[in-house]
Design a protein around this motif. Structure first.
Motif: not given
Ligand SMILES: Cc1cc2nc3c(=O)[nH]c(=O)nc-3n(C[C@H](O)[C@H](O)[C@H](O)COP(=O)(O)OP(=O)(O)OC[C@H]3O[C@@H](n4cnc5c(N)ncnc54)[C@H](O)[C@@H]3O)c2cc1C
Length: 507
Positions: A71, A90, A92, A98, A115, A282, A425, A452-453, A461-463, A506-507
């Protein structure tokens, strides 16, 4: 992309040592906030005396994006395309959030999201935009499923067909209540009545025979965290998004980016041309007048007229917002969005060594595991809070609960609940969260916006949902229902036989 850490530029050596850090590039542009800036701050109500010594090192950008998951990087790219200078903070030492492509025992593994599917139009469009190759998992030769008297082996096609018969009635009526699945409130009148029900309520309502229900709770517990916790409307929306049929629903776990999800994150981030600071968690977000001040745990201050919080909903509660977040945001973060105790494991099994999928009923430490490609590692998932994946004996016993003669040579596990920057997750809503919270938590809080997802309208909940949300927060068009559907049907795919039993999960 210019990458630094909160402690300054990172070196290529430090990055490699961390195992999953990003390669260093140029130091970030640091705009020192001098006299004129200090005056602005004072006007904005933040006195110089309140700031720690490090405050002299303030940066100023057009937008600050917090979180380099999909996101966040999407938002950064879109904002850059609109001419904004973006700072990406970021927490990490790696990007991707995720999603996390890693290497273990010489094999590429995904510790998080994996996936993707042509029914997920936002991610599919990005993958084709960056020419990222897709591969299909090849499926399994046998399915091990629970019965009332223990686990039994099935032919995968037979298992698939039975699962189809059992699952399809679960979603009866979903064409009426989710007629346009990317618009979850298209039939708000119906959703208002249905959002109270859990997955357990629906299982009970359908009154499955015990030997049938036992074959469904692996899925309902895995997706919902538990059948009681997960909302029926959430699974039904995914069913609708996948085309209101079992083939689509089942098939969303077939394709994955061959070079790993990291390839997509990197490609988008390269286009964002942002100042990226890793290791920069942050701590607080303060709004005064027209400026937002973002402060990291190390005490660095960053200023911008606009901030995008691209962190998981569950993480909002760990950041200090001034003024405080609106009630809906606080409630969502404290209630928790998504599956709380999920762990993903990669197992090196000396036995069995074939391609298989195994499911367990609700309550088992491992609810699903499978080896989907010849010679590959076995992936397993757990949502059980008491399952300690750091304890090898527990892991071994969990595998043997399902396959008694299994031999575990080694494993690696990721506990997403214990990860302070995820706190769970992907999202799966609880009853009432769609109707009572979803729309409110998409709303900005002054000059602070959210992406965010977890709050996507479509594949939350997905990519795909992460990308949808990143587009929306930047004011870029998301794909409409009609566009999404026509893309899905036109997608040029390495077609695979979806009739073979793979994994429902998926998960
Ligand atoms: C085990 C697992 C399996 C999954 N399987 C699938 C799948 O097969 N297919 C699919 O489509 N989706 C799947 N998902 C879901 C998908 O990965 C997520 O929905 C998506 O990656 C979320 O993206 P995001 O950008 O919303 O959040 P995130 O990827 O969580 O990004 C948020 C970012 O914010 C950062 N952050 C957090 N707190 C702070 C802070 N205080 N200061 C600065 N940075 C911070 C984090 O480090 C992270 O990099 C899965 C998730 C998991 C955990």
């Amino acid at each position: 992309m210019r990458t630094t850490t909160d402690r300054g530029p990172i070196s290529a050596t430090a990055s490699a040592a961390s195992g999953h850090g990003e390669a260093a590039s140029h130091p970030a542009r640091r705009t020192l906030f001098k006299a004129a800036g200090a005056a602005t701050l004072a006007t904005a109500g933040l006195t110089v005396a309140q700031r720690p010594a490090a405050a002299a090192e303030e940066t100023r950008h057009d937008v600050i994006v917090v979180g380099a998951g999909l996101a966040g990087v999407t938002a950064a790219r879109e904002l850059r395309a609109k001419g904004k200078r973006v700072l990406l903070l970021e927490a990490r030492d790696r990007i991707g959030g995720r999603t996390w492509t890693d290497t273990w025992q010489g094999q590429q593994i995904e510790r998080g999201g994996t996936w993707v599917d042509p029914t997920q139009p936002h991610v599919w469009r990005e993958l084709s935009r960056y020419n990222i190759p897709i591969v299909a998992d090849s499926g399994v030769d046998r399915a091990i499923l629970p019965t009332l008297t223990g686990f039994q082996e099935y032919d995968p096609v037979e298992a698939y067909e039975r699962q189809n018969e059992l699952f399809t009635p679960f979603f009866d009526g979903s064409r009426e209540y989710f007629p346009r699945p990317y618009e979850p409130f298209a039939r708000e009148d119906l959703i208002r009545r249905l959002d109270r029900f859990s997955l357990r309520d629906r299982l009970d309502q359908l009154d499955y025979a015990p030997e049938d229900e036992i074959r469904l709770t692996s899925t309902t517990s895995l997706y919902g965290g538990s059948s009681e916790r997960g909302a029926m409307t959430h699974l039904a929306q995914w069913w609708a998004l996948a085309g209101w049929n079992f083939e689509g629903f089942h098939g969303v776990n077939t394709f994955r980016p061959q070079p790993g999800t990291i390839a997509l994150v990197r490609a988008i981030l390269d286009d964002a041309d942002a100042d990226v600071r890793l290791n920069s968690p942050v701590a607080s977000v303060t709004q005064r007048g027209s400026l937002v001040r973002v402060t990291t745990r190390a005490g660095r201050h960053h200023l911008a007229p606009e901030v995008v919080m691209a962190v998981p909903v569950n993480v909002w509660r760990t950041i200090e917002f001034d003024p405080p977040l609106p009630v809906a945001h606080r409630v969502a973060s404290h209630q928790g969005f998504g599956v709380p105790h999920e762990k993903k494991l990669w197992l090196d099994l000396a036995n069995p060594d074939d391609r298989f999928v195994a499911e367990a009923p609700e309550g088992y430490p491992i609810c699903i595991m499978g080896r989907f490609n010849e010679g590959a590692l076995t992936v397993a998932f757990s949502v059980k809070d008491t399952f300690d994946v750091s304890d090898r004996a527990q892991v071994e016993s969990a595998v043997r609960d399902i396959i008694p003669d299994a031999r575990l040579a080694g494993y690696t596990a990721t506990d997403w609940h214990a990860d302070e920057f995820a706190l769970g997750v992907g999202v799966f809503r609880q009853p009432f969260q769609l109707i009572k919270l979803h729309r409110d938590i998409q709303q900005p809080h002054g000059n602070v916006k959210f992406a965010t997802a977890d709050i996507a309208d479509g594949w939350s909940g997905y990519i795909d949902g992460a990308i949808e949300s990143g587009l929306r927060v930047a004011g870029s068009p998301t794909l409409s229902q009609a566009q999404a559907m026509s893309m899905a049907s036109a997608a040029a795919l390495p077609r695979v036989d979806r009739g073979s039993y793979r994994s429902l999960w998926a998960f």
